[in-house]
Scaffold this motif. Structure first.
Motif, PDB file in Angstrom:
ATOM      1  N   UNK A 167      43.979 -12.107 -41.408  1.00  0.00           N
ATOM      2  CA  UNK A 167      44.264 -12.663 -40.086  1.00  0.00           C
ATOM      3  C   UNK A 167      45.592 -13.408 -40.070  1.00  0.00           C
ATOM      4  N   UNK A 168      46.303 -13.406 -41.187  1.00  0.00           N
ATOM      5  CA  UNK A 168      47.600 -14.049 -41.282  1.00  0.00           C
ATOM      6  C   UNK A 168      48.116 -13.928 -42.704  1.00  0.00           C
ATOM      7  N   UNK A 169      49.447 -13.862 -42.835  1.00  0.00           N
ATOM      8  CA  UNK A 169      50.075 -13.719 -44.153  1.00  0.00           C
ATOM      9  C   UNK A 169      51.152 -14.780 -44.310  1.00  0.00           C
ATOM     10  N   UNK A 170      51.087 -15.527 -45.411  1.00  0.00           N
ATOM     11  CA  UNK A 170      52.100 -16.531 -45.736  1.00  0.00           C
ATOM     12  C   UNK A 170      52.744 -16.170 -47.060  1.00  0.00           C
ATOM     13  N   UNK A 171      54.067 -16.016 -47.032  1.00  0.00           N
ATOM     14  CA  UNK A 171      54.850 -15.755 -48.233  1.00  0.00           C
ATOM     15  C   UNK A 171      55.593 -17.031 -48.570  1.00  0.00           C
ATOM     16  N   UNK A 172      55.300 -17.611 -49.723  1.00  0.00           N
ATOM     17  CA  UNK A 172      55.863 -18.906 -50.115  1.00  0.00           C
ATOM     18  C   UNK A 172      56.793 -18.742 -51.304  1.00  0.00           C
ATOM     19  N   UNK A 173      58.063 -19.058 -51.094  1.00  0.00           N
ATOM     20  CA  UNK A 173      59.059 -18.949 -52.165  1.00  0.00           C
ATOM     21  C   UNK A 173      58.992 -17.577 -52.814  1.00  0.00           C
ATOM     22  N   UNK A 174      58.941 -16.558 -51.976  1.00  0.00           N
ATOM     23  CA  UNK A 174      58.843 -15.176 -52.434  1.00  0.00           C
ATOM     24  C   UNK A 174      59.830 -14.350 -51.631  1.00  0.00           C
ATOM     25  N   UNK A 175      60.533 -13.448 -52.296  1.00  0.00           N
ATOM     26  CA  UNK A 175      61.585 -12.717 -51.623  1.00  0.00           C
ATOM     27  C   UNK A 175      61.222 -11.300 -51.270  1.00  0.00           C
TER      28      UNK A 175
END
Length: 327
Positions: A167-175
């Motif tokens: 239901x949602x995607x978070x990319x943290x310090x990822x390229x």
């Protein structure tokens, strides 16, 4: 039917009664940081996966704070040489925001066994494994908000591309792809032959000699040392190779999140020294994702400035959940 989950009484939750997160302008650990030993109310569990059991920390949401609709769960995936404990400073605050937490070890990390073949640790191989875990949570009636940190972000992306019902995607310090040239990539280049020829203890000795953990609280140093020793060599080598070879799959992800109307967030430390902040902002623009840079953080705002990171994550996720509830 979802795969069974096993409460693990033999795996105590990491607790340090006097621990508190401390922000730092530079470095992977704040001075005297006890972040990975931050106290939390999550319970240790074992989660079944297609590659075998994975150790995890699970926290239930505070129901009174829930945004409405089906229960929500943040599945958190650590980066290279990381573990579920990297999310300790976030767990209680996210749960108090009405969102449950499932923080995982990836296969081969710390307390989770993994395969012996390096190629099985590439994001394209691990993504379907993570997608299966997400599918189990969705089958149990939960809306999954998937967060991946650094290498874990590449795996989270691969999971969504493999059909993970998020239901949602978070990319943290990822390229968008492989690590660009810089200190972190150079470190992988230097440590790989040491790991292959002399083993994990030699890598630990080199990191200690370089003073990498000199500003870190002793209990956390013990944890970092122990989790390296218990991680699989194949996993460290395979993930390290992947970080230097992962293709840019942003175009595929753009098509997927648009087709499935998945909201996205790209968040990073203001001074990230892995993928440049400008590169991550451009990726966010391509994804039509929200973007935030956390002050007082480099490559791991979850341990370097968790309070500021939570100020981004919890309101964003709650907005996604409210928007997802039919009116």
């Amino acid at each position: 039917m979802g795969r069974p989950e096993t409460p693990d009484a033999a795996l105590p939750a990491v607790r340090a009664p006097d621990a508190s997160p401390v922000a730092a302008p530079r470095g992977d650990q704040a001075p005297g940081s006890s972040a990975q030993c931050h106290p939390h109310r999550a319970r240790p569990v074992t989660v079944a996966s297609s590659l075998g059991p994975l150790r995890a920390l699970r926290a239930d949401p505070v129901e009174e704070a829930a945004a409405g609709g089906a229960p929500a769960l943040a599945v958190m995936v650590p980066g290279y040489s990381g573990s579920k404990e990297d999310f300790a400073p976030l767990i209680d605050a996210v749960a108090e925001g009405g969102i449950g937490v499932l923080a995982l070890d990836l296969p081969g990390q710390y307390e989770s066994p993994g395969p012996d073949t390096e190629a099985e640790y590439r994001p394209a191989a691990l993504g379907p494994v993570l997608a299966g875990i997400v599918a189990d949570e969705a089958a149990a009636g939960r809306r999954v908000l998937l967060l991946g940190h650094s290498f874990g972000g590449l795996v989270a992306r691969a999971a969504v591309l493999a059909g993970a019902p998020v239901s949602g995607l978070t990319l943290m310090d990822s390229g968008p792809g492989e690590l660009p040239m810089g200190r972190r990539r150079t470190q992988l280049d230097v440590l790989e032959p040491v790991l292959r020829r002399r083993g994990i203890d030699a890598v630990i000795a080199l990191r200690e000699a370089a003073g990498e953990w000199s500003a870190t609280a002793p209990p956390v140093v013990d944890l970092l040392r122990e989790r390296l020793r218990r991680s699989t060599v194949a996993g460290l080598l395979g993930m390290g190779d992947a970080l230097r070879a992962e293709p840019d799959r942003t175009a595929e992800l753009v098509a997927t999140v648009r087709a499935r109307r998945i909201p996205c967030l790209v968040v990073c430390g203001l001074d990230d020294d892995a993928w440049p902040v400008s590169m991550q902002r451009t990726m966010a623009d391509r994804l039509e994702a929200e973007f935030a840079a956390v002050p007082g953080a480099v490559h791991a705002p979850n341990v370097e400035n968790p309070a500021a990171l939570l100020d981004v994550l919890v309101p964003t996720w709650r907005t996604w959940l409210r928007d997802d509830v039919p009116v």
